[in-house]
Design a protein around this motif. Sequence first.
Motif, PDB file in Angstrom:
ATOM      1  N   MET A 144       0.830  -1.217   0.000  1.00 53.56           N
ATOM      2  CA  MET A 144       0.000   0.000   0.000  1.00 53.56           C
ATOM      3  C   MET A 144       0.860   1.262   0.000  1.00 53.56           C
ATOM      4  N   GLN A 145       2.197   1.119   0.183  1.00 51.30           N
ATOM      5  CA  GLN A 145       3.056   2.303   0.251  1.00 51.30           C
ATOM      6  C   GLN A 145       3.760   2.559  -1.078  1.00 51.30           C
ATOM      7  N   PHE A 146       4.103   3.828  -1.310  1.00 50.64           N
ATOM      8  CA  PHE A 146       4.940   4.244  -2.441  1.00 50.64           C
ATOM      9  C   PHE A 146       4.359   3.789  -3.777  1.00 50.64           C
ATOM     10  N   ARG A 147       3.054   3.903  -3.933  1.00 49.18           N
ATOM     11  CA  ARG A 147       2.460   3.574  -5.220  1.00 49.18           C
ATOM     12  C   ARG A 147       2.657   4.758  -6.164  1.00 49.18           C
ATOM     13  N   ILE A 148       3.205   4.500  -7.332  1.00 48.76           N
ATOM     14  CA  ILE A 148       3.534   5.545  -8.294  1.00 48.76           C
ATOM     15  C   ILE A 148       2.568   5.462  -9.467  1.00 48.76           C
ATOM     16  N   LEU A 149       2.061   6.614  -9.872  1.00 53.12           N
ATOM     17  CA  LEU A 149       1.201   6.645 -11.044  1.00 53.12           C
ATOM     18  C   LEU A 149       2.018   6.270 -12.286  1.00 53.12           C
ATOM     19  N   HIS A 150       1.393   5.537 -13.188  1.00 56.58           N
ATOM     20  CA  HIS A 150       2.124   5.021 -14.341  1.00 56.58           C
ATOM     21  C   HIS A 150       2.745   6.140 -15.180  1.00 56.58           C
ATOM     22  N   TYR A 151       2.009   7.214 -15.392  1.00 54.88           N
ATOM     23  CA  TYR A 151       2.524   8.263 -16.277  1.00 54.88           C
ATOM     24  C   TYR A 151       3.754   8.940 -15.693  1.00 54.88           C
ATOM     25  N   GLU A 152       3.858   8.946 -14.350  1.00 55.68           N
ATOM     26  CA  GLU A 152       5.014   9.574 -13.720  1.00 55.68           C
ATOM     27  C   GLU A 152       6.302   8.802 -14.007  1.00 55.68           C
ATOM     28  N   ALA A 153       6.189   7.521 -14.330  1.00 53.72           N
ATOM     29  CA  ALA A 153       7.371   6.717 -14.619  1.00 53.72           C
ATOM     30  C   ALA A 153       8.048   7.170 -15.912  1.00 53.72           C
ATOM     31  N   TYR A 154       7.324   7.898 -16.750  1.00 51.25           N
ATOM     32  CA  TYR A 154       7.866   8.335 -18.035  1.00 51.25           C
ATOM     33  C   TYR A 154       8.316   9.797 -18.016  1.00 51.25           C
ATOM     34  N   ALA A 155       8.139  10.458 -16.892  1.00 53.62           N
ATOM     35  CA  ALA A 155       8.540  11.859 -16.794  1.00 53.62           C
ATOM     36  C   ALA A 155      10.043  11.947 -16.578  1.00 53.62           C
ATOM     37  N   PRO A 156      10.735  12.854 -17.282  1.00 56.11           N
ATOM     38  CA  PRO A 156      12.179  13.026 -17.074  1.00 56.11           C
ATOM     39  C   PRO A 156      12.464  13.426 -15.632  1.00 56.11           C
ATOM     40  N   LEU A 157      13.593  12.969 -15.115  1.00 52.78           N
ATOM     41  CA  LEU A 157      13.950  13.204 -13.718  1.00 52.78           C
ATOM     42  C   LEU A 157      13.961  14.685 -13.378  1.00 52.78           C
ATOM     43  N   VAL A 158      14.442  15.512 -14.292  1.00 52.24           N
ATOM     44  CA  VAL A 158      14.563  16.943 -14.020  1.00 52.24           C
ATOM     45  C   VAL A 158      13.206  17.625 -13.888  1.00 52.24           C
ATOM     46  N   GLU A 159      12.153  16.965 -14.382  1.00 53.28           N
ATOM     47  CA  GLU A 159      10.832  17.586 -14.387  1.00 53.28           C
ATOM     48  C   GLU A 159       9.963  17.180 -13.203  1.00 53.28           C
ATOM     49  N   ILE A 160      10.431  16.246 -12.384  1.00 52.16           N
ATOM     50  CA  ILE A 160       9.598  15.819 -11.270  1.00 52.16           C
ATOM     51  C   ILE A 160      10.059  16.477  -9.979  1.00 52.16           C
ATOM     52  N   SER A 161       9.151  16.569  -9.033  1.00 47.14           N
ATOM     53  CA  SER A 161       9.438  17.220  -7.758  1.00 47.14           C
ATOM     54  C   SER A 161      10.292  16.323  -6.867  1.00 47.14           C
ATOM     55  N   LYS A 162      10.807  16.895  -5.774  1.00 51.60           N
ATOM     56  CA  LYS A 162      11.585  16.103  -4.821  1.00 51.60           C
ATOM     57  C   LYS A 162      10.740  14.993  -4.212  1.00 51.60           C
ATOM     58  N   SER A 163       9.469  15.281  -3.945  1.00 52.04           N
ATOM     59  CA  SER A 163       8.602  14.273  -3.348  1.00 52.04           C
ATOM     60  C   SER A 163       8.358  13.104  -4.303  1.00 52.04           C
ATOM     61  N   GLN A 164       8.141  13.414  -5.606  1.00 51.77           N
ATOM     62  CA  GLN A 164       7.971  12.349  -6.586  1.00 51.77           C
ATOM     63  C   GLN A 164       9.245  11.520  -6.730  1.00 51.77           C
ATOM     64  N   HIS A 165      10.372  12.209  -6.677  1.00 49.75           N
ATOM     65  CA  HIS A 165      11.653  11.518  -6.811  1.00 49.75           C
ATOM     66  C   HIS A 165      11.851  10.520  -5.676  1.00 49.75           C
ATOM     67  N   MET A 166      11.616  10.966  -4.432  1.00 46.23           N
ATOM     68  CA  MET A 166      11.780  10.080  -3.288  1.00 46.23           C
ATOM     69  C   MET A 166      10.792   8.929  -3.340  1.00 46.23           C
ATOM     70  N   TRP A 167       9.545   9.261  -3.671  1.00 50.23           N
ATOM     71  CA  TRP A 167       8.482   8.252  -3.698  1.00 50.23           C
ATOM     72  C   TRP A 167       8.791   7.165  -4.721  1.00 50.23           C
ATOM     73  N   SER A 168       9.260   7.577  -5.910  1.00 47.91           N
ATOM     74  CA  SER A 168       9.554   6.605  -6.963  1.00 47.91           C
ATOM     75  C   SER A 168      10.813   5.796  -6.628  1.00 47.91           C
ATOM     76  N   PHE A 169      11.780   6.441  -5.949  1.00 44.05           N
ATOM     77  CA  PHE A 169      13.006   5.734  -5.575  1.00 44.05           C
ATOM     78  C   PHE A 169      12.689   4.590  -4.618  1.00 44.05           C
ATOM     79  N   PHE A 170      11.943   4.871  -3.545  1.00 40.43           N
ATOM     80  CA  PHE A 170      11.593   3.822  -2.599  1.00 40.43           C
ATOM     81  C   PHE A 170      10.587   2.842  -3.202  1.00 40.43           C
ATOM     82  N   GLY A 171       9.787   3.321  -4.140  1.00 47.31           N
ATOM     83  CA  GLY A 171       8.792   2.450  -4.745  1.00 47.31           C
ATOM     84  C   GLY A 171       9.365   1.465  -5.739  1.00 47.31           C
ATOM     85  N   ARG A 172      10.635   1.638  -6.103  1.00 44.04           N
ATOM     86  CA  ARG A 172      11.215   0.767  -7.124  1.00 44.04           C
ATOM     87  C   ARG A 172      11.373  -0.673  -6.642  1.00 44.04           C
ATOM     88  N   SER A 173      11.571  -0.858  -5.335  1.00 40.74           N
ATOM     89  CA  SER A 173      11.799  -2.195  -4.800  1.00 40.74           C
ATOM     90  C   SER A 173      10.593  -2.659  -3.988  1.00 40.74           C
TER      91      SER A 173
END
Length: 268
Positions: free
Chosen positions: A1-30
Amino acid sequence: MQFRILHYEAYAPLVEISKSQHMWSFFGRSFQYNLFIGLAEFLIGILIVFKRTRLIALLMAFALYSNLLVLNTEFDIDFAIGHTIFDFTLVLLLLVDYYQDIYKFFIQFGGRINYSIQLEKNKFKRYFPVFFVVVLSVSYFIFALNVRTTVDENVVGSYKIEGLTIDNSPLELSNGNIGKDPMLFIEYNNQIVLSINDSVYFGNYALEKDSIRIGFYQQPTDFQIKTIFGIIKNNTISGKSYDNKHSIQLNYTRIDSKKNYLNDLYYN
């Protein structure tokens, strides 16, 4: 139930996402890391309600919330900062009662001390923690199971748009703002994202068996369709606009989860 990432955010360039999205996607990878964190938090919740294990639970919680407090603050996880500070403060207050024991154990005796604890004679105080853990665990399991049943695993995902036809006239397609190809993202939270012809459009959807209703928040200027009532079949959405003035056919190909690691998080 934690760190669920929206599919479209996975295709956004790193420079265009916020710090919160970056952290969320990093922990959500595993998924395994998420499982480890979840079990650790669950274990703390169980150990803290029993006298024998309360201290070790508080020490674990102190380490956990110290880390969470730094992460939530530094990565602008605004919605979680308030309750993290509250929980961290509560852990500190509960540790005050153990100050002398902690000092003796870690400082005076270097981690070696004999300490006896008497079992609670009051039956209610002895058995209520067990009742509390069982009821809370079962209740949340039912809640989580109910949430997952609202997600159609055959529909939610990332899709490459192969063709879009309106009133039997095919539109010329180019890539949108997300990804290298025209893309359609159907999310677990009933959100739908259309990335096409240098634009991105957000909306929501509702499913009923093989029928789907799609509504965009802003009207797509390229093809003037705001709402679609259609049927999903063989990688195609066929339907009409809300006013029945336009026929619509959308052909797509599902993106394999190996090409987008975030897809695996929803179903494993």
